[in-house]
Scaffold this motif. Structure first.
Motif, PDB file in Angstrom:
ATOM      1  N   LEU A   1       0.842  -1.195   0.000  1.00  0.00           N
ATOM      2  CA  LEU A   1       0.000   0.000   0.000  1.00  0.00           C
ATOM      3  C   LEU A   1       0.877   1.244   0.000  1.00  0.00           C
ATOM      4  O   LEU A   1       0.586   2.222  -0.710  1.00  0.00           O
ATOM      5  CB  LEU A   1      -0.925  -0.009   1.221  1.00  0.00           C
ATOM      6  N   ASP A   2       1.966   1.206   0.775  1.00  0.00           N
ATOM      7  CA  ASP A   2       2.890   2.350   0.830  1.00  0.00           C
ATOM      8  C   ASP A   2       3.497   2.652  -0.534  1.00  0.00           C
ATOM      9  O   ASP A   2       3.497   3.805  -0.978  1.00  0.00           O
ATOM     10  CB  ASP A   2       4.010   2.078   1.833  1.00  0.00           C
ATOM     11  N   ILE A   3       4.031   1.606  -1.185  1.00  0.00           N
ATOM     12  CA  ILE A   3       4.710   1.882  -2.452  1.00  0.00           C
ATOM     13  C   ILE A   3       3.717   2.253  -3.550  1.00  0.00           C
ATOM     14  O   ILE A   3       4.042   3.042  -4.453  1.00  0.00           O
ATOM     15  CB  ILE A   3       5.598   0.702  -2.896  1.00  0.00           C
ATOM     16  N   THR A   4       2.497   1.704  -3.482  1.00  0.00           N
ATOM     17  CA  THR A   4       1.488   2.057  -4.487  1.00  0.00           C
ATOM     18  C   THR A   4       1.073   3.511  -4.322  1.00  0.00           C
ATOM     19  O   THR A   4       0.803   4.212  -5.311  1.00  0.00           O
ATOM     20  CB  THR A   4       0.268   1.121  -4.384  1.00  0.00           C
ATOM     21  N   THR A   5       1.041   3.977  -3.090  1.00  0.00           N
ATOM     22  CA  THR A   5       0.761   5.393  -2.832  1.00  0.00           C
ATOM     23  C   THR A   5       1.827   6.272  -3.483  1.00  0.00           C
ATOM     24  O   THR A   5       1.511   7.269  -4.157  1.00  0.00           O
ATOM     25  CB  THR A   5       0.722   5.661  -1.313  1.00  0.00           C
TER      26      THR A   5
END
Length: 624
Positions: free
Chosen positions: A394-398
């Motif tokens: 979720l962090d990297i997709t953000t």
């Protein structure tokens, strides 16, 4: 930690003192730690028995542990039996080096007789030779050599040589080398030489980073192997498949009994077992380890999943645990998984779960985009989710959603054809082989396969009408609940596959420990994974846990609504939809499989069982 062992009179104390002075590390003579009763017994020409030695050996073990918190040291101790050495090195096996000063009975007997003021008389020497068990782990040195030559031999074999070798300097191999070096290990690095294509790879890499200044670089296999301390520990970071077998055959002529090869690639767990069995016939240990974390994880601390012979693992444990990521309690995200290829198996499952997690986020992105959000808006939405659905992906997709190139977002310029390296395929095949319904992994894999058909998708798009006016009657918080619902089902299926394999292959895998080493360093680390560490301490089926049951019941209405709206509006959400279908299926007490059984019996006489017959007898009907 250097133990110098041998019978009394072999020169342990002399060599130990000289070595400690040369290396500038503390020296301890084991004889100084004997109890008064032991000294008195030996002075009266009575040989010590095992019971006499227990307390003495434990005292020296405590001394060694205490010294290792400060620095290296040299301890001299007879350590004549393997069980004595096991006590001496308890909990510090991987940090211990052994030197055995060996000589003939007559040679040492003569030495004792001319040595004044020693508490043990020469008459007891035979009792020591009688119980002496030669250590396969120890560096064997003939006491006929001069003290200077003995010291030089010890330094060359145990001090100057590298502790660990890495074979293959691709992206992951290079990052792991830097990780090992940053953690203070002396390493040797190897990369092949191919004229005009791969030349001086290891040497050029070494010169590029300051932390590699003490590392040794090679493109010659014999020199590389010779540079390593025995038993040699070599980690293979080359492409999975035949390349591993070719490298093993190239290394074998230069290896010695007891050396350890470590496969750190994404190998198939079946092939790992075959290699374990094959190398066992050569008296070489083979350890298969899953490594997750990508280039950054390999450099800063990956999650590591080792399997194979437990005694061999203990010899590399210190290295792997030191370079691994650490969990919230500062414990290494590295644990001995089990025998054979179990480490590569759970890395395969890890990647299967990873496939699904990535697919779910891709589907959620599409839904939010359809709701009118641009990539930056999606990133803002994801930011608000981190409090309840935190994860690395979720962090990297953000971050990905925020990246711009010029005036537009980069994600809009990336071709929609997803690649894969095979582990998702293996996980799907293995699920079928074991009879486990890992439907979400299959769905995520087949979604990537569909993406390959870009040209056909463009062609067929013209032939089939789709909804033009999209009116999604859903809210952002409902999308979040749907995402969380599907993630729980994904993790249930992934760990269910591990459970079934553990039972079938008698691996005795610890699900809580596996979840724990997946809480940091790896791609699928998340707050959900942290919760599973505790849940798996009391169950192997998360769908029986009250906390998980409550969450699924809470999320399911939103998931049904979101997926229904996506179907009505021709939005592709195969993984989100499959999560609902699976939970419906796994919680349905009486399915439609009775029709299938009747059909099978009709055309193939495959028989069926009846619900009104408790005997489990097979029945057949003439349906015509």
């Amino acid at each position: 930690m250097i133990f110098i062992m041998g019978v009394s009179g072999c020169g342990k104390s002399t060599i130990g003192k000289l070595l400690s002075q040369d290396l500038n590390i503390p020296f301890f003579d084991g004889d100084d730690f004997h109890s008064k009763s032991n000294i008195k017994k030996m002075a009266n020409s009575q040989p010590l028995v095992d019971k006499d030695r227990q307390g003495w050996l434990k005292t020296l073990n405590k001394l060694a542990k205490r010294q290792l918190t400060k620095s290296s040291c040299v301890i001299v101790c007879s350590a004549l039996k393997q069980k004595y050495r096991d006590i001496l090195s308890l909990d510090i096996e991987s940090k211990t080096k052994w030197v055995h000063l060996s000589g003939s009975f007559d040679q040492i007997y003569n030495r004792i007789n001319i040595r004044p003021n020693h508490f043990m008389p020469s008459e007891l020497l035979k009792s020591q030779f009688d119980i002496l068990e030669i250590s396969k782990e120890a560096l064997q040195i003939d006491i006929s050599l001069t003290p200077e030559n003995i010291i030089e031999t010890i330094k060359n074999e145990l001090v100057n040589k590298s502790e660990f070798g890495l074979f293959g300097l691709g992206v992951m191999g290079k990052s792991l080398c830097r990780n090992f070096a940053n953690m203070g290990f002396k390493i040797s690095m190897f990369n092949r030489h191919v004229d005009g294509i791969e030349e001086n790879i290891a040497k050029d890499f070494k010169s590029k980073y300051l932390e590699l200044s003490e590392a040794s670089a090679f493109d010659n296999i014999p020199a590389f192997v010779k540079s390593l301390q025995e038993p040699r520990k070599i980690m293979l970071m080359v492409n999975a498949g035949k390349t591993i077998d070719y490298v093993i055959e190239d290394l074998l002529p230069h290896l010695s009994e007891g050396d350890i090869l470590i496969d750190g690639g994404n190998s198939n767990y079946k092939r790992t077992k075959e290699r374990v069995d094959y190398l066992k016939t050569k008296h070489i240990h083979f350890i298969g380890i899953g490594v997750s974390g990508g280039e950054e994880g390999a450099l800063k601390g990956p999650s590591i999943m080792p399997s194979g012979n437990i005694e061999a693992y203990k010899k590399v444990q210190r290295f792997l645990e030191t370079i691994s990521a650490k969990d919230k309690n500062s414990l290494p995200c590295c644990t001995y998984v089990g025998p054979e290829g179990s480490g590569h198996f759970i890395k395969m499952v890890h990647n299967g779960i990873e496939y699904v997690e990535m697919q779910l986020l891709a589907e959620v992105f599409t839904i939010l985009e359809t709701l009118g959000q641009n990539p930056n808006d999606v990133a803002n939405t994801f930011e608000t989710w981190k409090e309840t659905a935190s994860s690395y992906l979720l962090d990297i997709t953000t971050t990905i959603c925020r990246k711009k190139e010029g005036e537009d977002w980069l994600v809009k310029k990336i071709l929609d054809k997803a690649g894969n390296k095979g582990t998702g395929n293996w996980a799907t095949i293995t699920s079928a082989e074991l009879g486990v319904p890992s439907t979400l992994i299959a769905s995520a894999l087949f979604s990537r396969y569909i993406s390959f058909y870009k040209e056909e998708r463009l062609l067929l798009n013209k032939n089939f009408k789709k909804v033009n006016t999209l009116e999604l009657k859903i809210a952002k918080n409902e999308v979040l609940k749907t995402y969380q619902f599907a993630r729980i089902i994904n993790h249930y299926q992934g760990f269910k596959l591990i459970v079934e394999a553990s039972d079938k292959f008698n691996w005795n895998l610890n699900l809580s420990e596996i979840a724990r080493i997946w809480t940091n360093g790896c791609i699928i680390r998340s707050s959900l994974m942290e919760n599973l560490v505790e849940i798996f301490k009391s169950t192997t089926n998360i769908l029986t846990n009250s906390q998980i049951i409550d969450l699924l019941n809470q999320y399911k209405p939103a998931a049904k609504k979101v997926v229904s709206q996506c179907v009505l509006n021709d939005i592709v959400t195969p993984a989100l939809a499959e999560a609902i279908q699976f939970l419906n299926g796994i919680t349905t007490p009486y399915t439609s499989a009775n029709i299938i059984q009747a059909q099978r019996d009709y055309f193939g006489a495959h028989t069926y069982q009846r619900i009104d017959d408790d005997s489990a007898e097979n029945h057949h009907t003439n349906w015509i």
